[in-house]
Design an enzyme around this catalytic site. Sequence first.
Site, PDB file in Angstrom:
ATOM      1  N   GLY A  25      41.559  25.219  20.380  1.00  0.00           N
ATOM      2  CA  GLY A  25      41.744  25.952  19.132  1.00  0.00           C
ATOM      3  C   GLY A  25      42.976  26.831  19.259  1.00  0.00           C
ATOM      4  N   GLY A  71      58.505  18.999  22.031  1.00  0.00           N
ATOM      5  CA  GLY A  71      58.400  20.358  21.496  1.00  0.00           C
ATOM      6  C   GLY A  71      57.085  20.590  20.775  1.00  0.00           C
ATOM      7  N   ASP A  72      56.814  21.866  20.460  1.00  0.00           N
ATOM      8  CA  ASP A  72      55.636  22.277  19.688  1.00  0.00           C
ATOM      9  C   ASP A  72      54.318  21.935  20.373  1.00  0.00           C
ATOM     10  OD1 ASP A  72      57.447  23.152  17.768  1.00  0.00           O
ATOM     11  OD2 ASP A  72      57.423  21.219  16.735  1.00  0.00           O
ATOM     12  N   GLU A  73      54.314  21.935  21.683  1.00  0.00           N
ATOM     13  CA  GLU A  73      53.100  21.585  22.430  1.00  0.00           C
ATOM     14  C   GLU A  73      52.087  22.737  22.442  1.00  0.00           C
ATOM     15  OE1 GLU A  73      56.161  21.481  23.667  1.00  0.00           O
ATOM     16  OE2 GLU A  73      56.655  19.441  24.303  1.00  0.00           O
ATOM     17  N   GLY A  79      59.323  24.114   8.731  1.00  0.00           N
ATOM     18  CA  GLY A  79      58.269  23.699   7.799  1.00  0.00           C
ATOM     19  C   GLY A  79      58.230  22.191   7.553  1.00  0.00           C
ATOM     20  N   ARG A  80      59.102  21.434   8.259  1.00  0.00           N
ATOM     21  CA  ARG A  80      59.121  19.985   8.035  1.00  0.00           C
ATOM     22  C   ARG A  80      57.836  19.343   8.570  1.00  0.00           C
ATOM     23  NH1 ARG A  80      64.579  18.349  11.063  1.00  0.00           N
ATOM     24  NH2 ARG A  80      63.824  19.998  12.440  1.00  0.00           N
ATOM     25  N   THR A 101      67.663  21.686  13.523  1.00  0.00           N
ATOM     26  CA  THR A 101      67.034  22.779  12.768  1.00  0.00           C
ATOM     27  C   THR A 101      68.082  23.565  11.975  1.00  0.00           C
ATOM     28  OG1 THR A 101      67.288  24.254  14.659  1.00  0.00           O
ATOM     29  CG2 THR A 101      65.188  23.073  14.491  1.00  0.00           C
ATOM     30  N   GLY A 127      60.148  27.670  17.665  1.00  0.00           N
ATOM     31  CA  GLY A 127      59.186  28.400  16.842  1.00  0.00           C
ATOM     32  C   GLY A 127      57.892  28.398  17.626  1.00  0.00           C
ATOM     33  N   HIS A 128      57.559  29.530  18.226  1.00  0.00           N
ATOM     34  CA  HIS A 128      56.378  29.618  19.093  1.00  0.00           C
ATOM     35  C   HIS A 128      55.315  30.455  18.388  1.00  0.00           C
ATOM     36  CE1 HIS A 128      58.928  28.712  22.935  1.00  0.00           C
ATOM     37  NE2 HIS A 128      59.028  27.785  22.009  1.00  0.00           N
ATOM     38  N   LYS A 175      53.419  26.082  23.452  1.00  0.00           N
ATOM     39  CA  LYS A 175      53.944  26.944  24.531  1.00  0.00           C
ATOM     40  C   LYS A 175      53.683  28.427  24.250  1.00  0.00           C
ATOM     41  CE  LYS A 175      57.927  24.982  23.774  1.00  0.00           C
ATOM     42  NZ  LYS A 175      57.558  23.840  22.918  1.00  0.00           N
ATOM     43  N   GLY A 176      53.904  28.815  22.971  1.00  0.00           N
ATOM     44  CA  GLY A 176      53.730  30.223  22.603  1.00  0.00           C
ATOM     45  C   GLY A 176      52.330  30.702  22.923  1.00  0.00           C
ATOM     46  N   GLN A 223      61.565  24.100  23.201  1.00  0.00           N
ATOM     47  CA  GLN A 223      61.654  22.655  22.946  1.00  0.00           C
ATOM     48  C   GLN A 223      60.742  21.912  23.935  1.00  0.00           C
ATOM     49  OE1 GLN A 223      65.073  24.436  23.006  1.00  0.00           O
ATOM     50  NE2 GLN A 223      64.174  24.889  21.028  1.00  0.00           N
TER      51      GLN A 223
HETATM   52  P1  GDP Z   1      55.320  25.775  20.551  1.00  0.00           P
HETATM   53  O1  GDP Z   1      56.632  25.623  19.866  1.00  0.00           O
HETATM   54  O2  GDP Z   1      55.183  24.884  21.738  1.00  0.00           O
HETATM   55  O3  GDP Z   1      54.981  27.207  20.873  1.00  0.00           O
HETATM   56  O4  GDP Z   1      54.217  25.276  19.508  1.00  0.00           O
HETATM   57  P2  GDP Z   1      54.166  25.621  17.924  1.00  0.00           P
HETATM   58  O5  GDP Z   1      53.739  27.020  17.758  1.00  0.00           O
HETATM   59  O6  GDP Z   1      55.410  25.187  17.257  1.00  0.00           O
HETATM   60  O7  GDP Z   1      53.061  24.597  17.446  1.00  0.00           O
HETATM   61  C1  GDP Z   1      51.801  24.586  18.002  1.00  0.00           C
HETATM   62  C2  GDP Z   1      50.773  24.780  16.843  1.00  0.00           C
HETATM   63  O8  GDP Z   1      49.499  24.429  17.304  1.00  0.00           O
HETATM   64  C3  GDP Z   1      50.666  26.226  16.391  1.00  0.00           C
HETATM   65  O9  GDP Z   1      50.379  26.239  15.020  1.00  0.00           O
HETATM   66  C4  GDP Z   1      49.484  26.751  17.188  1.00  0.00           C
HETATM   67  O10 GDP Z   1      48.823  27.829  16.542  1.00  0.00           O
HETATM   68  C5  GDP Z   1      48.599  25.539  17.231  1.00  0.00           C
HETATM   69  N1  GDP Z   1      47.747  25.399  18.423  1.00  0.00           N
HETATM   70  C6  GDP Z   1      48.018  25.704  19.721  1.00  0.00           C
HETATM   71  N2  GDP Z   1      47.006  25.318  20.520  1.00  0.00           N
HETATM   72  C7  GDP Z   1      46.076  24.761  19.713  1.00  0.00           C
HETATM   73  C8  GDP Z   1      44.803  24.149  19.958  1.00  0.00           C
HETATM   74  O11 GDP Z   1      44.329  24.017  21.070  1.00  0.00           O
HETATM   75  N3  GDP Z   1      44.133  23.677  18.863  1.00  0.00           N
HETATM   76  C9  GDP Z   1      44.626  23.781  17.593  1.00  0.00           C
HETATM   77  N4  GDP Z   1      43.908  23.292  16.599  1.00  0.00           N
HETATM   78  N5  GDP Z   1      45.822  24.345  17.340  1.00  0.00           N
HETATM   79  C10 GDP Z   1      46.538  24.813  18.382  1.00  0.00           C
HETATM   80  P1  IMO Z   2      59.850  24.610  20.101  1.00  0.00           P
HETATM   81  O1  IMO Z   2      60.358  25.564  21.152  1.00  0.00           O
HETATM   82  C1  IMO Z   2      60.316  20.787  18.070  1.00  0.00           C
HETATM   83  C2  IMO Z   2      64.401  19.327  17.521  1.00  0.00           C
HETATM   84  C3  IMO Z   2      64.949  19.272  16.108  1.00  0.00           C
HETATM   85  C4  IMO Z   2      65.919  18.119  16.233  1.00  0.00           C
HETATM   86  C5  IMO Z   2      66.474  18.277  17.646  1.00  0.00           C
HETATM   87  C6  IMO Z   2      67.799  19.017  17.699  1.00  0.00           C
HETATM   88  O2  IMO Z   2      59.215  25.267  18.944  1.00  0.00           O
HETATM   89  O3  IMO Z   2      59.019  23.537  20.719  1.00  0.00           O
HETATM   90  P2  IMO Z   2      68.555  21.521  17.333  1.00  0.00           P
HETATM   91  O4  IMO Z   2      68.263  22.489  16.235  1.00  0.00           O
HETATM   92  O5  IMO Z   2      68.104  21.964  18.674  1.00  0.00           O
HETATM   93  O6  IMO Z   2      69.986  21.080  17.336  1.00  0.00           O
HETATM   94  O7  IMO Z   2      67.727  20.214  16.952  1.00  0.00           O
HETATM   95  O8  IMO Z   2      65.496  19.014  18.363  1.00  0.00           O
HETATM   96  N1  IMO Z   2      63.888  20.643  17.931  1.00  0.00           N
HETATM   97  C7  IMO Z   2      62.590  20.943  18.062  1.00  0.00           C
HETATM   98  N2  IMO Z   2      61.498  20.202  17.812  1.00  0.00           N
HETATM   99  N3  IMO Z   2      60.192  22.037  18.574  1.00  0.00           N
HETATM  100  C8  IMO Z   2      61.280  22.780  18.860  1.00  0.00           C
HETATM  101  O9  IMO Z   2      61.200  23.961  19.504  1.00  0.00           O
HETATM  102  C9  IMO Z   2      62.558  22.261  18.571  1.00  0.00           C
HETATM  103  N4  IMO Z   2      63.811  22.725  18.692  1.00  0.00           N
HETATM  104  C10 IMO Z   2      64.629  21.719  18.310  1.00  0.00           C
HETATM  105  O10 IMO Z   2      63.945  19.035  15.166  1.00  0.00           O
HETATM  106  O11 IMO Z   2      65.206  16.903  16.194  1.00  0.00           O
HETATM  107 MG    MG Z   3      57.408  25.188  17.982  1.00  0.00          MG
END
Ligand code: GDP
Ligand code: IMO
Ligand code: MG
Length: 420
Positions: free
Chosen positions: A411, A11-13, A299-300, A128, A39-40, A15-16, A221
């Site tokens: 960025g 997750g959090d790669e 926020g973790r 979460t 959280g995108h 995607k948003g 995720q």
């Molecule tokens: P998602 O859940 O896959 O949409 O990703 P999140 O939004 O949770 O986390 C990605 C974080 O990385 C966000 O704070 C983005 O603003 C930031 N981000 C995305 N692409 C880049 C990048 O290429 N460089 C940097 N420094 N930050 C990035």
């Molecule tokens: P995005 O879309 C990162 C993790 C939680 C926990 C496990 C199970 O922003 O990438 P849940 O609430 O689904 O029962 O939690 O999955 N988790 C994520 N980690 N990014 C997410 O979404 C996540 N959604 C759930 O931290 O370990």
């Molecule tokens: Mg996220």
Amino acid sequence: MVDVILGLQWGDEGKGKIVDFFAPKYDVIARFQGGPNAGHTLYVKGEKVVLHQIPSGIFHKGIINLIGNGVVLDPVTLKKECEKVAAMGVNVKENLFIAQRTNLIIPTHRALDKAAELAKGDEKIGSTLKGIGPAYMDKTGRNALRVGDLLDPGFKNLYNKLRTKHQQLLDNYQFTEDISAWEQEFFEAIEFLKQLNIVNGEYFINQKIAEGKKVLAEGAQGSMLDVDFGTFPFVTSSNTISAGVSTGLGIPPNKIGEVIGITKAYCTRVGSGPFPTELFDATGDELRKIGNEFGATTGRPRRCGWIDLVALKFACMINGVTQIVMTKADVLDSFPDLKVCTSYNVEGKETDEIPFGISQLKIDPVYKAFKGWSKPVTDCKNWADFPEQMHLYLNFINQYLGVEVKYVSNGPGREQIIFQ
Ligand code: GDP
Ligand code: IMO
Ligand code: MG
């Protein structure tokens, strides 16, 4: 045709941001699984926005955003988010659509999530606490309430029936927290939700496809959090992989074209569970600090480590990834040495496969070392501008995975992306 964007790690790669970048090429952006655990993050005219329920195409005029049946929907989160984007000029009554088969998260789901995690003690998943697990359990347990049920005049009775069932479970957990404020919010939010476009999602989207419209399915995720293929039981409760697009939207598999997988240039995870390349030292702290690795939903602090090619190759295989986007390459700018994990040493035996018991076994990552590029890649405008060391890093990854990194994000801004 339908293309897919999804996360290849935990997750959090990014995607948003990437969905927002690709959105202008598409007519429809659709979420197919997950819920407000997502959280995108996007930057719209310099302003940071975090979307939990609404697809990341919402800021583009004329694009339809669909919340698909595979999603679990919390009306309270949705209402707040709609108000937020409306204040930024979005007309949600025009470009947001919700499938009637989408399952609802009700307040007792959140309570059950909390109670279940507390009961697990040290073995907690690190959920979460948004009610995701209990909501999907009610779907597969065939108890859930769905968006279409809101239009039933007997909805309150249906709600009370499910609530009573949940209360028995909560009593079992000895959960005594007062949730009446959550319930009040919930009932206000469903009145709001009823005013939005509720559609027969599968007909809606297949009609668009038949008209030749282009659909982009947005994953939430990551593949390693998939309920079947992730690091079970430390996973989420939905199919996050490309196969989830079919069940989560009602799209036949043969309509799926490109599968665009996103990976960070390193690796993070939030919550509990195995993470073979996790760094517990100063390098891990640096990655967290420079990458600002704190959860967009909770926020973790995110756990940080080197890129894991064993897990990435596995994710490419199960998703049928056709091209890769690498995000956060700029975060590695100042590291003099980099590592990539090429195999696991599992209790003395080396393997390049994800072992079944990944959550129980002792795994030591085997690394290949690279010199860092020690230059700010945020300034690069073209692929050819990337430092030589970064080309070596990318080429090695391409070769290992057998799928090419076609885009590199340097960025967080919408325009900060470079392609070959
Ligand atoms: P998602 O859940 O896959 O949409 O990703 P999140 O939004 O949770 O986390 C990605 C974080 O990385 C966000 O704070 C983005 O603003 C930031 N981000 C995305 N692409 C880049 C990048 O290429 N460089 C940097 N420094 N930050 C990035
Ligand atoms: P995005 O879309 C990162 C993790 C939680 C926990 C496990 C199970 O922003 O990438 P849940 O609430 O689904 O029962 O939690 O999955 N988790 C994520 N980690 N990014 C997410 O979404 C996540 N959604 C759930 O931290 O370990
Ligand atoms: Mg996220």
